[in-house]
Design a protein around this motif. Structure first.
Motif, PDB file in Angstrom:
ATOM      1  N   GLU A 166       2.679   1.538   6.389  1.00 31.58           N
ATOM      2  CA  GLU A 166       1.597   2.358   5.825  1.00 31.58           C
ATOM      3  C   GLU A 166       0.245   1.866   6.338  1.00 31.58           C
ATOM      4  O   GLU A 166      -0.643   2.677   6.643  1.00 31.58           O
ATOM      5  CB  GLU A 166       1.642   2.289   4.294  1.00 31.58           C
ATOM      6  N   THR A 167       0.088   0.549   6.438  1.00 22.73           N
ATOM      7  CA  THR A 167      -1.141  -0.024   6.985  1.00 22.73           C
ATOM      8  C   THR A 167      -1.346   0.436   8.422  1.00 22.73           C
ATOM      9  O   THR A 167      -2.453   0.818   8.820  1.00 22.73           O
ATOM     10  CB  THR A 167      -1.084  -1.560   6.930  1.00 22.73           C
ATOM     11  N   THR A 171      -4.759  -0.594  -4.851  1.00 20.61           N
ATOM     12  CA  THR A 171      -3.732   0.098  -4.075  1.00 20.61           C
ATOM     13  C   THR A 171      -3.268  -0.824  -2.955  1.00 20.61           C
ATOM     14  O   THR A 171      -4.083  -1.423  -2.260  1.00 20.61           O
ATOM     15  CB  THR A 171      -4.286   1.396  -3.470  1.00 20.61           C
ATOM     16  N   MET A 227      -8.297  -2.916   2.924  1.00 16.32           N
ATOM     17  CA  MET A 227      -6.918  -2.455   2.799  1.00 16.32           C
ATOM     18  C   MET A 227      -6.054  -3.638   2.380  1.00 16.32           C
ATOM     19  O   MET A 227      -5.997  -4.648   3.084  1.00 16.32           O
ATOM     20  CB  MET A 227      -6.415  -1.878   4.123  1.00 16.32           C
ATOM     21  N   TYR A 277      -0.535  -1.492   0.442  1.00 16.65           N
ATOM     22  CA  TYR A 277       0.124  -0.758   1.515  1.00 16.65           C
ATOM     23  C   TYR A 277       1.140  -1.653   2.214  1.00 16.65           C
ATOM     24  O   TYR A 277       0.859  -2.819   2.508  1.00 16.65           O
ATOM     25  CB  TYR A 277      -0.915  -0.269   2.532  1.00 16.65           C
TER      26      TYR A 277
END
Length: 226
Positions: free
Chosen positions: A12-13, A6, A197, A8
């Motif tokens: 979004e992060t 996924t 992330m 980002y």
């Protein structure tokens, strides 16, 4: 077989990191250790900028250490020093070995006792409460540094210091281990110590952020066109 990850966008992060920091505040308040997170992405997409901006918006101190520029583990974790007892009349003081001649000149004599004292690095002393410790280029550090970072993420402590006393949260950044970068591979034991992330650059996301900071509209339009 490749595993789909996924990804980002920067905005979004930003939002996910904000939620994590707020959740960590509750964990810290309950006496627990906050969850560390590593933002993974190619160079130049704004990983540091996003974290710095978020810290500013949340009113948190932002302190950055670039691990690729640290050569000695002691710069990150601290070190131990030996101190010696010096006596003058009934007065006793402790000093390091290099200071013994100065104390001797002042009338002190060497006692029989010595002790080992932890010395945290200067940057630890300068951390402010509720701040963000940003460890940049995590995967470019040597193995000793990476092991030390794992201890910081896992326990929040090192030689003579404890991040929990100032409620510090740790965020890392790293480049992907995809063969394009000279990085250290992170094994499962390392990876389990933090949330990962994967951040990617997005032109529209960038344009929205550029507008907010007042970047020249002509540059924004050129980037969108290109």
């Amino acid at each position: 077989m490749s595993i789909k990850q996924t990804t980002y966008k920067p905005n979004e992060t930003y939002n996910l990191l904000k939620s994590l920091i707020e959740s960590n505040d509750k964990i810290i308040h309950g006496g627990g250790l906050p969850v560390s997170v590593s933002v993974v992405g190619v160079h130049g997409i704004g990983k540091t900028t996003v974290v710095r901006e978020l810290a500013s918006d949340m009113g948190r101190d932002f302190f950055k250490l670039n691990l690729s520029q640290i050569t000695e583990p002691s710069e990150l974790v601290g070190f131990y020093t030996k101190e010696y007892e010096m006596i003058r009349n009934e007065e006793k003081v402790w000093c390091t070995e290099n200071m013994i001649p100065e104390y001797t000149k002042a009338g002190y004599i060497r006692g029989t006792l010595s002790k080992t004292t932890p010395c945290p690095p200067d940057w630890v002393v300068n951390l402010k409460e509720n701040g963000i410790l940003f460890l940049d280029d995590f995967s470019r550090g040597n193995q000793l540094l990476m092991q030390s970072v794992m201890e910081i993420c896992n326990e929040g402590t090192m030689i003579g210091w404890d991040l929990s006393t100032k409620k510090i949260q740790v965020i890392l950044s790293e480049n992907p281990d995809d063969g394009e970068y000279n990085v250290q591979s992170v094994d499962a034991a390392h990876g389990s110590r933090m949330v990962k992330m994967n951040m990617v650059w997005d032109a529209k996301d960038w344009a929205e952020r550029a507008e907010k900071i007042g970047l020249d509209e002509r540059l924004i339009n050129f980037v969108l066109w290109a």
